[in-house]
Design a protein around this motif. Structure first.
Motif, mmCIF file in Angstrom:
data_model
loop_
_atom_site.group_PDB
_atom_site.id
_atom_site.type_symbol
_atom_site.label_atom_id
_atom_site.label_comp_id
_atom_site.label_asym_id
_atom_site.label_seq_id
_atom_site.Cartn_x
_atom_site.Cartn_y
_atom_site.Cartn_z
ATOM 1 N N VAL A 149 1.728 -11.615 -5.117
ATOM 2 C CA VAL A 149 0.917 -10.392 -5.014
ATOM 3 C C VAL A 149 -0.391 -10.501 -5.806
ATOM 4 O O VAL A 149 -1.097 -9.505 -5.962
ATOM 5 N N ASP A 157 -4.188 -11.685 -6.189
ATOM 6 C CA ASP A 157 -5.394 -12.124 -5.478
ATOM 7 C C ASP A 157 -6.083 -13.216 -6.284
ATOM 8 O O ASP A 157 -6.042 -13.210 -7.513
ATOM 9 N N ARG A 186 -11.061 -11.862 -0.281
ATOM 10 C CA ARG A 186 -9.776 -11.455 -0.890
ATOM 11 C C ARG A 186 -9.102 -10.379 -0.045
ATOM 12 O O ARG A 186 -7.903 -10.403 0.177
ATOM 13 N N LYS A 187 -9.906 -9.431 0.415
ATOM 14 C CA LYS A 187 -9.371 -8.328 1.218
ATOM 15 C C LYS A 187 -8.831 -8.861 2.550
ATOM 16 O O LYS A 187 -7.766 -8.438 3.012
ATOM 17 N N GLN A 219 -5.484 -10.642 2.093
ATOM 18 C CA GLN A 219 -4.313 -9.741 1.929
ATOM 19 C C GLN A 219 -3.765 -9.324 3.291
ATOM 20 O O GLN A 219 -2.552 -9.313 3.494
ATOM 21 N N ALA A 231 0.041 -10.689 4.215
ATOM 22 C CA ALA A 231 1.104 -9.682 4.035
ATOM 23 C C ALA A 231 2.383 -9.977 4.834
ATOM 24 O O ALA A 231 3.480 -9.951 4.277
ATOM 25 N N CYS A 254 4.789 -12.734 3.252
ATOM 26 C CA CYS A 254 5.330 -12.628 1.891
ATOM 27 C C CYS A 254 6.855 -12.500 1.930
ATOM 28 O O CYS A 254 7.424 -12.097 2.937
ATOM 29 N N LYS A 275 4.131 -4.816 -2.874
ATOM 30 C CA LYS A 275 2.861 -4.510 -2.207
ATOM 31 C C LYS A 275 2.863 -3.096 -1.622
ATOM 32 O O LYS A 275 1.867 -2.367 -1.728
ATOM 33 N N VAL A 285 -3.155 -3.799 5.856
ATOM 34 C CA VAL A 285 -2.222 -4.583 5.031
ATOM 35 C C VAL A 285 -0.798 -4.078 5.268
ATOM 36 O O VAL A 285 0.138 -4.855 5.485
#
Ligand SMILES: Nc1nc2c(ncn2[C@@H]2O[C@H](COP(=O)(O)OP(=O)(O)O)[C@@H](OP(=O)(O)OP(=O)(O)O)[C@H]2O)c(=O)[nH]1
Ligand SMILES: [Mn+2]
Length: 180
Positions: A90, A92, A101-102, A105, A109, A112, A120, A154
């Motif tokens: 989790v 970044d 980075r955004k 994610q 997602a 994970c 998250k 996300v």
């Protein structure tokens, strides 16, 4: 360290509080940052019904590597490999530009672990409620709305993880007119 989960959680809260001791939230009151990780763990326990101590520990520690001098190796040596791995998932990479980075994610997602997906979900739920409570210093209404839109993207990748938390997120997106 004692093996009782109460003692383990207190040890973890204390570690996180010391690491975040000089950090504040971006709200106009500059709330102590530690309120956020404690609130994320509390969402998982109280609202999500999660009793997995390692998930609750990872929630308490989830922003220590991203936002303080803490390393994954340090977490592994103090709290063990599972907690360290969830936090890693989790975290970044702050050396990347914000937009990248955004984007990552949203992309990562769905891949994970179940434990990381829980953290998250609770992190997003806390931050969206915080945005409804007050606007961070310097944020426009457009930036707040963009955060909701991005968080919904996300969260879509986290579906099927925890019905209670997903329903609460869905309601927040609905209230903002954001597709989910
Ligand atoms: N809503 C809100 N957020 C605040 C506040 N103070 C600090 N934050 C943090 O800011 C982050 C969201 O702001 P952004 O501008 O989108 O992200 P950035 O700091 O990583 O660039 C969240 O990080 P994060 O927890 O790492 O989550 P994520 O957004 O990276 O998933 C959130 O915890 C506050 O007062 N309100
Ligand atoms: Mn967070």
């Amino acid at each position: 360290m004692s093996s009782s989960s109460t003692a383990v959680l207190l040890e973890t809260i204390n570690f996180a509080a010391e690491k975040h001791r000089n950090q504040r939230r971006k709200d106009p009151d500059a709330t102590p940052y530690i309120n956020h990780p404690i609130g994320v763990a509390r969402i998982l326990s109280y609202e999500g019904g999660i009793a997995d101590t390692e998930v609750l520990q990872a929630a308490l520690l989830h922003d220590t590597v991203e936002d303080t001098d803490t390393t994954i190796d340090e977490l592994e040596s103090v709290f063990g490999p599972t907690v360290a791995r969830i936090v890693q998932e989790v975290t970044d990479d702050k050396s990347l530009p914000r937009e990248e980075r955004k984007r990552l994610q949203v992309e990562h997602a769905p891949h994970c672990s179940h434990q990381a997906k829980l953290v998250k979900l609770a992190d997003k739920l806390y931050n969206l409620r915080d945005l409804n409570r007050c606007t961070p210093t310097g944020w426009t209404a457009e930036r707040v709305q963009e955060y909701f839109v991005w968080a919904s993207r996300v969260t879509k990748g986290l579906r099927g993880t925890n019905a209670a938390l997903e329903e609460k997120l869905q309601q927040l997106f609905f209230e903002r007119g954001v597709e989910f």
